[in-house]
Scaffold this motif. Structure first.
Motif, mmCIF file in Angstrom:
data_model
loop_
_atom_site.group_PDB
_atom_site.id
_atom_site.type_symbol
_atom_site.label_atom_id
_atom_site.label_comp_id
_atom_site.label_asym_id
_atom_site.label_seq_id
_atom_site.Cartn_x
_atom_site.Cartn_y
_atom_site.Cartn_z
ATOM 1 N N UNK A 88 1.703 -4.736 1.684
ATOM 2 C CA UNK A 88 2.863 -5.622 1.558
ATOM 3 C C UNK A 88 4.091 -5.086 2.306
ATOM 4 N N UNK A 89 3.870 -4.062 3.138
ATOM 5 C CA UNK A 89 4.950 -3.495 3.956
ATOM 6 C C UNK A 89 6.154 -3.095 3.103
ATOM 7 N N UNK A 90 5.880 -2.434 1.990
ATOM 8 C CA UNK A 90 6.940 -2.012 1.088
ATOM 9 C C UNK A 90 7.400 -0.611 1.435
ATOM 10 N N UNK A 91 8.691 -0.437 1.610
ATOM 11 C CA UNK A 91 9.232 0.907 1.768
ATOM 12 C C UNK A 91 9.495 1.527 0.400
ATOM 13 N N UNK A 92 10.072 0.714 -0.504
ATOM 14 C CA UNK A 92 10.332 1.146 -1.871
ATOM 15 C C UNK A 92 10.011 0.008 -2.822
ATOM 16 N N UNK A 93 9.761 0.365 -4.075
ATOM 17 C CA UNK A 93 9.506 -0.650 -5.102
ATOM 18 C C UNK A 93 9.914 -0.085 -6.455
#
Length: 299
Positions: A88-93
């Motif tokens: 999901x191309x997440x850098x942070x969550x």
């Protein structure tokens, strides 16, 4: 809106709710050996309506991913989580860890602090050994009040067991279940509505009481999870500036007020909610308060 899909790298079935441009939240379920179905069927979509992109899945070898080959280690669990970040191309969550899922969230944050926006620890055991003692002591009192000699004899046997053994954990949780430690004493109107809805939800009916026996045994063999104590881990994360909040129910028979107070001392009084008319499933029992915690974390 629910979208069912597979994580490309891991072949994990997962569910997403809301628009991918919104603040990402990954839900980590309890167990080991459980699933995310109740969260998804009650709260995930409502959370997404408040500006969140919610990702929910069952760990490898558990729930709807029970058929996938699993090592039942934190290392493999982290690889799967990293795969989800990548997909999901997440850098942070924001990680929402429920019960055992909070242990996963804590250890993952230690390994990959750069991937953490914040953490919500929902009904998380700070000390597994303290949790077992709480269950046994509370159960014993119930049986004494009822003059239940049969169950008192079982408790006596349990008290003689190795407290780190898998059987000690399994039998403790059996007593917690049979004594209603997971249920609120006086659910509010919204919780009553959600519990009534679950009674006719086919997915909930299929998975609500479905626990894998392999996952807890293997996590015990591989990770000695019955000995886990998060106090020092949480102190370090807090010192490193990881934003963390806790939320617990006063009717949750797994945790003493002492455990909740320990969490307050580590995170700060303003970062831990201890709610009336609420038990283990805080996202059902006090849904709005649970969502409000996450809204407060949005940046």
């Amino acid at each position: 809106m629910l979208i069912r899909q597979a994580s490309n790298a891991q072949n994990l079935e997962l569910q997403t709710f809301g628009d991918a441009k919104y603040h990402p939240v990954i839900f980590l379920h309890g167990g080991p050996g459980y699933n995310s179905v109740i969260f998804e069927q009650t709260t995930a979509e409502e959370l997404s309506r408040n500006g969140f992109f919610v990702i929910s899945y069952d760990r490898r070898g558990e729930g709807r991913n029970e058929d996938l080959e699993a090592n039942f280690t934190f290392e493999q669990t982290f690889r799967d989580l990293n795969g989800i970040y990548s997909d999901f191309n997440l850098e942070k969550a924001t990680l929402v860890g429920h019960s055992f899922g909070g242990i996963v969230a804590t250890f993952y944050a230690e390994e990959f602090p750069e991937k953490i926006e914040s953490i919500v620890l929902a009904s998380v055991p700070i000390s597994m050994q303290n949790t077992f003692r709480t269950i046994i002591e509370s159960s014993k009192k119930i049986y004494q009040d009822k003059e239940d000699k049969v169950n008192l004899s079982y408790i006596a046997q349990l008290e003689q067991m190795d407290t780190l053994a898998y059987g000690y954990a399994a039998y403790s949780f059996m007593h917690a279940m049979s004594n209603g430690f997971y249920s609120p004493s006086q659910p509010n109107s919204r919780a009553k509505e959600l519990y009534q809805k679950m009674k006719s939800d086919s997915l909930v009916l299929k998975y609500a009481s479905k626990n894998s026996y392999l996952a807890p045994m293997k996590f015990w063999e591989n990770e000695a999870y019955t000995s886990i104590d998060l106090k020092e881990n949480l102190k370090i994360l807090n010192q490193e500036g990881i934003e963390m909040h806790g939320i617990y129910g006063k009717d949750d028979g797994l945790y003493s007020e002492e455990q909740v107070n320990t969490m307050r001392k580590i995170l700060g009084d303003d970062k831990v909610k201890y709610l009336d008319n609420c038990s283990h499933s805080v996202f059902v029992d006090r849904q709005q308060e649970f969502i409000d915690v996450l809204i407060g974390l949005k940046k």
